[in-house]
Design a protein around this motif. Sequence first.
Motif, PDB file in Angstrom:
ATOM      1  N   LEU A 166       0.659  -0.987   0.216  1.00 49.16           N
ATOM      2  CA  LEU A 166       0.247   0.046   0.075  1.00 49.16           C
ATOM      3  C   LEU A 166       1.117   1.003   0.529  1.00 49.16           C
ATOM      4  CD1 LEU A 166      -2.695   1.530   0.059  1.00 49.16           C
ATOM      5  CD2 LEU A 166      -2.896   0.892   2.569  1.00 49.16           C
ATOM      6  N   ALA A 167       1.981   1.750   0.652  1.00 50.45           N
ATOM      7  CA  ALA A 167       2.642   2.505   1.043  1.00 50.45           C
ATOM      8  C   ALA A 167       3.466   2.778  -0.610  1.00 50.45           C
ATOM      9  CB  ALA A 167       3.372   2.205   2.010  1.00 50.45           C
ATOM     10  N   MET A 168       4.054   1.191  -0.913  1.00 51.74           N
ATOM     11  CA  MET A 168       4.451   1.269  -2.386  1.00 51.74           C
ATOM     12  C   MET A 168       3.953   1.971  -3.284  1.00 51.74           C
ATOM     13  SD  MET A 168       7.182  -1.160  -3.478  1.00 51.74           S
ATOM     14  CE  MET A 168       7.643  -1.701  -5.278  1.00 51.74           C
ATOM     15  N   MET A 169       2.610   1.635  -3.423  1.00 46.70           N
ATOM     16  CA  MET A 169       1.497   2.181  -4.487  1.00 46.70           C
ATOM     17  C   MET A 169       1.552   3.528  -3.987  1.00 46.70           C
ATOM     18  SD  MET A 169      -2.333   0.709  -4.757  1.00 46.70           S
ATOM     19  CE  MET A 169      -3.212   1.563  -4.121  1.00 46.70           C
ATOM     20  N   CYS A 170       1.699   3.384  -2.991  1.00 44.73           N
ATOM     21  CA  CYS A 170       0.634   5.041  -2.667  1.00 44.73           C
ATOM     22  C   CYS A 170       1.349   6.071  -2.994  1.00 44.73           C
ATOM     23  CB  CYS A 170       0.532   5.971  -1.575  1.00 44.73           C
ATOM     24  SG  CYS A 170      -1.105   4.784  -1.054  1.00 44.73           S
ATOM     25  N   ALA A 171       2.914   5.272  -2.942  1.00 51.64           N
ATOM     26  CA  ALA A 171       4.139   6.922  -3.625  1.00 51.64           C
ATOM     27  C   ALA A 171       4.630   6.563  -4.645  1.00 51.64           C
ATOM     28  CB  ALA A 171       5.607   6.142  -2.515  1.00 51.64           C
ATOM     29  N   THR A 172       4.455   5.063  -5.588  1.00 50.88           N
ATOM     30  CA  THR A 172       4.807   5.612  -6.584  1.00 50.88           C
ATOM     31  C   THR A 172       3.600   5.841  -7.328  1.00 50.88           C
ATOM     32  OG1 THR A 172       4.807   3.142  -6.919  1.00 50.88           O
ATOM     33  CG2 THR A 172       6.882   3.650  -6.033  1.00 50.88           C
ATOM     34  N   GLY A 173       2.477   5.415  -7.455  1.00 48.69           N
ATOM     35  CA  GLY A 173       1.480   5.251  -8.538  1.00 48.69           C
ATOM     36  C   GLY A 173       2.094   4.438  -9.163  1.00 48.69           C
ATOM     37  N   ALA A 174       2.199   3.064  -8.834  1.00 48.90           N
ATOM     38  CA  ALA A 174       2.284   1.924  -9.711  1.00 48.90           C
ATOM     39  C   ALA A 174       1.197   1.270  -9.116  1.00 48.90           C
ATOM     40  CB  ALA A 174       3.872   1.066  -9.199  1.00 48.90           C
ATOM     41  N   ASP A 175       0.572   0.107 -10.065  1.00 54.67           N
ATOM     42  CA  ASP A 175      -0.445  -0.258 -10.168  1.00 54.67           C
ATOM     43  C   ASP A 175      -0.486  -1.533  -9.552  1.00 54.67           C
ATOM     44  OD1 ASP A 175      -0.382  -3.387 -11.527  1.00 54.67           O
ATOM     45  OD2 ASP A 175       0.800  -1.336 -12.533  1.00 54.67           O
ATOM     46  N   PRO A 176      -1.219  -2.084  -8.025  1.00 55.57           N
ATOM     47  CA  PRO A 176      -1.304  -3.097  -7.048  1.00 55.57           C
ATOM     48  C   PRO A 176      -0.456  -4.079  -8.402  1.00 55.57           C
ATOM     49  CG  PRO A 176      -3.956  -1.832  -7.452  1.00 55.57           C
ATOM     50  CD  PRO A 176      -3.012  -2.028  -8.210  1.00 55.57           C
ATOM     51  N   VAL A 177      -0.709  -4.848  -8.510  1.00 52.26           N
ATOM     52  CA  VAL A 177       0.507  -6.574  -9.598  1.00 52.26           C
ATOM     53  C   VAL A 177       1.207  -5.162  -9.838  1.00 52.26           C
ATOM     54  CG1 VAL A 177       0.154  -7.260 -11.663  1.00 52.26           C
ATOM     55  CG2 VAL A 177      -2.474  -7.225 -10.736  1.00 52.26           C
ATOM     56  N   SER A 178       1.772  -4.066  -9.963  1.00 52.77           N
ATOM     57  CA  SER A 178       3.361  -4.292 -10.214  1.00 52.77           C
ATOM     58  C   SER A 178       3.890  -3.804  -8.848  1.00 52.77           C
ATOM     59  CB  SER A 178       3.020  -3.120 -10.931  1.00 52.77           C
ATOM     60  OG  SER A 178       2.475  -3.081 -12.754  1.00 52.77           O
ATOM     61  N   VAL A 179       3.209  -3.310  -8.291  1.00 55.38           N
ATOM     62  CA  VAL A 179       3.103  -3.462  -6.798  1.00 55.38           C
ATOM     63  C   VAL A 179       4.191  -4.698  -5.954  1.00 55.38           C
ATOM     64  CG1 VAL A 179       3.000  -2.842  -4.461  1.00 55.38           C
ATOM     65  CG2 VAL A 179       3.030  -1.231  -6.514  1.00 55.38           C
ATOM     66  N   SER A 180       3.101  -5.766  -5.711  1.00 55.36           N
ATOM     67  CA  SER A 180       3.104  -6.957  -5.729  1.00 55.36           C
ATOM     68  C   SER A 180       3.754  -7.989  -6.197  1.00 55.36           C
ATOM     69  CB  SER A 180       1.907  -7.541  -5.865  1.00 55.36           C
ATOM     70  OG  SER A 180       0.604  -6.584  -5.180  1.00 55.36           O
ATOM     71  N   ARG A 181       4.559  -7.451  -7.542  1.00 52.58           N
ATOM     72  CA  ARG A 181       4.734  -8.301  -8.036  1.00 52.58           C
ATOM     73  C   ARG A 181       6.743  -7.669  -7.900  1.00 52.58           C
ATOM     74  NH1 ARG A 181       3.526  -8.751 -13.407  1.00 52.58           N
ATOM     75  NH2 ARG A 181       2.573 -10.765 -12.756  1.00 52.58           N
ATOM     76  N   ALA A 182       7.145  -6.622  -7.713  1.00 49.33           N
ATOM     77  CA  ALA A 182       8.093  -5.956  -7.289  1.00 49.33           C
ATOM     78  C   ALA A 182       8.275  -6.548  -5.719  1.00 49.33           C
ATOM     79  CB  ALA A 182       7.972  -4.452  -7.352  1.00 49.33           C
ATOM     80  N   LEU A 183       7.204  -6.866  -4.666  1.00 50.59           N
ATOM     81  CA  LEU A 183       7.952  -7.227  -3.555  1.00 50.59           C
ATOM     82  C   LEU A 183       7.526  -8.523  -3.272  1.00 50.59           C
ATOM     83  CD1 LEU A 183       5.622  -4.398  -1.459  1.00 50.59           C
ATOM     84  CD2 LEU A 183       7.772  -4.660  -1.558  1.00 50.59           C
ATOM     85  N   ARG A 184       7.334  -9.855  -4.553  1.00 49.58           N
ATOM     86  CA  ARG A 184       7.020 -11.134  -4.198  1.00 49.58           C
ATOM     87  C   ARG A 184       6.403 -11.630  -3.246  1.00 49.58           C
ATOM     88  NH1 ARG A 184      13.718 -11.048  -4.773  1.00 49.58           N
ATOM     89  NH2 ARG A 184      13.626 -12.700  -3.355  1.00 49.58           N
ATOM     90  N   ILE A 185       4.941 -10.638  -3.465  1.00 55.56           N
ATOM     91  CA  ILE A 185       4.146 -11.271  -2.568  1.00 55.56           C
ATOM     92  C   ILE A 185       2.903 -11.452  -3.460  1.00 55.56           C
ATOM     93  CG2 ILE A 185       5.028  -9.180  -0.677  1.00 55.56           C
ATOM     94  CD1 ILE A 185       3.093  -7.925  -0.880  1.00 55.56           C
TER      95      ILE A 185
END
Length: 191
Positions: free
Chosen positions: A69-88
């Motif tokens: 959530l923090a990463m999505m809000c800070a970067t504006g990236a979509d939820p899938v890209s954020v979850s993939r970037a964190l490998r979650i």
Amino acid sequence: MNDYDYFLHHPGDEFVEAVFLDGWDYQSLWGWELGYYFLQLWRNDLPDKPFLWITPVDRPLPWSGCVALAMMCATGADPVSVSRALRILAPPAVQSPYAVIQRELAENRRHASDDYCAGQIDAYEWALGHRARRPGSGLAWSGGVPTHDDVTAEWNINTGRLYEQAVMTDKHASGVDEALSTVIFTAIGKR
């Protein structure tokens, strides 16, 4: 390395990992220490100082969804890209959750007298492709049936909202959480 190495990470197991989000992947890190997750985001084009640095002392992040959530809000990236970037993301689906979704949706419609059931209905209808908004993040949905990764990413963001923003009393979000986890764990054969 898999997109799901940290799916259901057990808080308490210390680690430090790179963040694999385009435009943020040269120096960005996340991990678990001092009883919480932390996140450091460095823009690739501004490598002299972190864009966002959340430490356990500054802002406790109790679940990996809070990091997402923090990463999505800070970067504006979509939820899938954020979850993939964190490998979650969840491991690949091994079966269709369609029958379970239909059964749970029918059950919740019969008892739709509270916000918890309404949250479940929103999530199940979205999982079937019948909603124009994602149930956890509230972002617009272009339509169609979401992929397994879409469902997992939305669950991560919703979980982040529940835990980090201390809205555990939010019955609607709790219903969304329950429904999305049912879809995910049915798909991966864990229910």
